[in-house]
Design an enzyme around this catalytic site. Structure first.
Site, PDB file in Angstrom:
ATOM      1  CG  PHE A 162       4.182  -0.521   2.127  1.00  0.00           C
ATOM      2  CD1 PHE A 162       3.049  -0.838   1.386  1.00  0.00           C
ATOM      3  CD2 PHE A 162       5.381  -1.080   1.771  1.00  0.00           C
ATOM      4  CE1 PHE A 162       3.139  -1.703   0.306  1.00  0.00           C
ATOM      5  CE2 PHE A 162       5.478  -1.959   0.696  1.00  0.00           C
ATOM      6  CZ  PHE A 162       4.359  -2.261  -0.034  1.00  0.00           C
TER       7      PHE A 162
ATOM      8  CB  THR B 281       3.690  -8.993   9.051  1.00  0.00           C
ATOM      9  OG1 THR B 281       4.098  -9.189  10.404  1.00  0.00           O
ATOM     10  CG2 THR B 281       4.875  -8.512   8.240  1.00  0.00           C
TER      11      THR B 281
ATOM     12  CD1 TRP C  88       2.519  -1.578   9.769  1.00  0.00           C
ATOM     13  CD2 TRP C  88       3.838  -2.139   8.058  1.00  0.00           C
ATOM     14  NE1 TRP C  88       3.497  -0.631   9.673  1.00  0.00           N
ATOM     15  CE2 TRP C  88       4.323  -0.950   8.632  1.00  0.00           C
ATOM     16  CE3 TRP C  88       4.510  -2.687   6.964  1.00  0.00           C
ATOM     17  CZ2 TRP C  88       5.452  -0.303   8.142  1.00  0.00           C
ATOM     18  CZ3 TRP C  88       5.631  -2.034   6.478  1.00  0.00           C
ATOM     19  CH2 TRP C  88       6.096  -0.860   7.067  1.00  0.00           C
ATOM     20  CG  HIS C  89       4.099  -4.962   3.985  1.00  0.00           C
ATOM     21  ND1 HIS C  89       4.287  -5.739   5.107  1.00  0.00           N
ATOM     22  CD2 HIS C  89       5.348  -4.574   3.583  1.00  0.00           C
ATOM     23  CE1 HIS C  89       5.590  -5.815   5.369  1.00  0.00           C
ATOM     24  NE2 HIS C  89       6.251  -5.118   4.474  1.00  0.00           N
ATOM     25  N   GLY C  90      -0.222  -3.310   3.321  1.00  0.00           N
ATOM     26  CA  GLY C  90      -1.231  -2.741   2.440  1.00  0.00           C
ATOM     27  C   GLY C  90      -2.611  -3.296   2.712  1.00  0.00           C
TER      28      GLY C  90
END
Length: 485
Positions: free
Chosen positions: A485, A323, A326-328
């Site tokens: 994102f 998670t 996934w954001h960066g």
């Protein structure tokens, strides 16, 4: 193109809606409406991204073909095509630079001669790639697991993925949720009005609140650590916490509103996350489409909580590490994800039962404190900056010159915005709507109902729209946070 930009509000959206509603769908059928929506969505994307729209189209082609293969019995080939094809695009555009820089640093530390060769020119991240990648993968996996049938129309599938209301920053819309509306949908005046209302509220959240908080948070986070005291550091992270909520939930409101205006019902993406009483509760309320995606397509396939406690904890940590990633592509986001994952482990180990027994405000304060500290990792430029900022929050670190005392920021606009922000992160507006609707029901005389509606629409919504546009005219470019994102 931003939802909150003048070109979208006064050119793209009006022309799109006029043509969309003038299309003779009863003669031509829904396919022509979808074709127009698909084409307009590609134009919307290409307006700011140019040729990168080809990446979006490639992703659409990969997953449409993958779904078709699974449906035709080539199940393994189809799933592999979807996973390898979609994740390869995501990895190249989002994580290649991060990995090469990581290897470069490692080689330099080991004094390896290949270090100089481990370089890669910066790769521009296509906006929305994380969102449409997940939509494509979930489509193929749902066919593989027998939850849905593959769509035989490339046009309908392309419309689902590329649809501009949710294309750039979500929410992550699953094919199963809107498949019926791709072939049969209608919009009446009431539904259009609800969509327009939701859009205006979302825009006001972004323009009037999030942008104000962004100004405070950006100034503090970009300032040298020795130029502000502890209380200013707390103001900075509170401002950022409010900014990211009103920014992203505002975008989701606008997306949901636009969806209703063209006949689609997207699921809610936020449910007042800052009133959560635990971190588990927070993740049931924050970015719901993403957390439920990871639950259904990663946590449960890993085994979920069906094994031993150790296995469950391992699965949770994997999910939250991914998670974060996934954001960066940076250590900040990975640490932020693991930080939340670790608190979930602590709660599963027994803290959640304690939180259920304590006075509710104590549980709220606990949750808020954990979330606020986590946002420091999310907002800071790098891990070192995050740790320095956290030191400032607990009173450590020197202050050589106080360039940004607390009262530097507390002008009338910021104070009013903070007060409104703190009130509106709670379900106050929801309660207001309930009371207002009761008032409308009790107004048995038609003129009274019309008057109340006029007050709400003209004074409330139109006033909010005009005020937001006035702020937009005076403000500089400020994109949505989740565009990164």
């Amino acid at each position: 193109m931003l939802f909150s930009s003048a070109i979208f509000l006064f050119l793209f959206l009006p022309f799109f809606l006029i043509i969309y509603y003038l299309l003779p769908r009863y003669w031509l059928g829904i396919r022509w409406t979808n074709a127009f929506l698909f084409g307009a969505s590609l134009l919307f994307y290409a307006w700011g991204e140019g040729q990168v729209v080809l990446v979006l189209l490639l992703s659409v082609c990969i997953n449409f073909l993958a779904g078709w293969l699974v449906e035709k019995g080539q199940r393994r080939t189809g799933v592999l095509l979807s996973l390898i094809g979609s994740l390869s695009l995501l990895f190249y555009y989002k994580y290649a630079n991060f990995l090469v820089n990581l290897l470069h640093g490692l080689a330099e530390n080991l004094a390896l001669s290949v270090a100089d060769k481990l370089t890669l020119a910066p790769i521009a991240l296509p906006i929305g790639i994380s969102f449409y990648t997940f939509q494509g993968i979930s489509y193929t996996l749902d066919i593989y697991w027998g939850r849905i049938r593959a769509n035989r129309s490339f046009l309908d599938y392309g419309t689902y993925v590329a649809m501009f209301p949710h294309q750039i920053a979500g929410p992550i819309v699953r094919y199963a949720d809107i498949a019926p509306e791709l072939t049969d949908r209608s919009v009446n005046l009431e539904k259009f009005g609800i969509g327009a209302e939701r859009f205006i509220i979302g825009m006001a959240k972004k323009v009037l609140l999030a942008n104000t908080f962004a100004s405070v948070a950006d100034t503090i986070f970009n300032a040298p650590a020795d130029s502000y005291p502890t209380e200013t550091a707390w103001l900075g992270i509170i401002a950022y916490s409010l900014q990211i909520y009103f920014d992203f939930s505002g975008y989701s409101d606008m997306a949901i509103g636009l969806g209703k205006m063209v006949g689609f019902d997207f699921k809610e993406n936020f449910n007042y996350p800052y009133i959560a009483r635990s971190i588990q509760d927070f993740w049931r309320r924050w970015h719901i489409s993403l957390s439920s995606w990871f639950r259904d397509y990663l946590y449960i396939p890993l085994g979920g909580n069906r094994g031993s406690k150790i296995r469950t904890y391992r699965n949770l940590l994997i999910v939250f590490a991914v998670t974060g990633l996934w954001h960066g592509a940076s250590w900040n986001f990975i640490v932020w994800g693991l930080y939340h994952g670790l608190w979930l482990l602590v709660e599963r180990a027994g803290l959640s039962k304690q939180l259920e027994r304590v006075w509710p405000p104590i549980a709220h304060v606990y949750s808020l404190l954990i979330v606020l500290i986590g946002w420091v990792f999310f907002r800071a430029e790098d891990l070192t900056s995050a740790l320095v900022y956290l030191q400032k929050m607990v009173g450590l670190g020197s202050v050589s010159r106080v360039a940004f005392p607390l009262n530097y920021f507390l002008n009338t606009e910021v104070c009013v915005s903070l007060l409104l922000g703190i009130i509106l992160v709670t379900p106050v507006y929801h309660h207001f709507q309930v009371i207002w609707n009761r008032l409308l029901l009790r107004a048995v005389v038609l003129p009274a109902q019309i008057t109340l509606n006029m007050i709400y629409v003209v004074v409330g919504l139109v006033g909010l729209f005009v005020l937001s546009v006035a702020y937009l005219a005076a403000d500089s470019y400020n994109p949505f946070i989740y565009f990164r994102f």
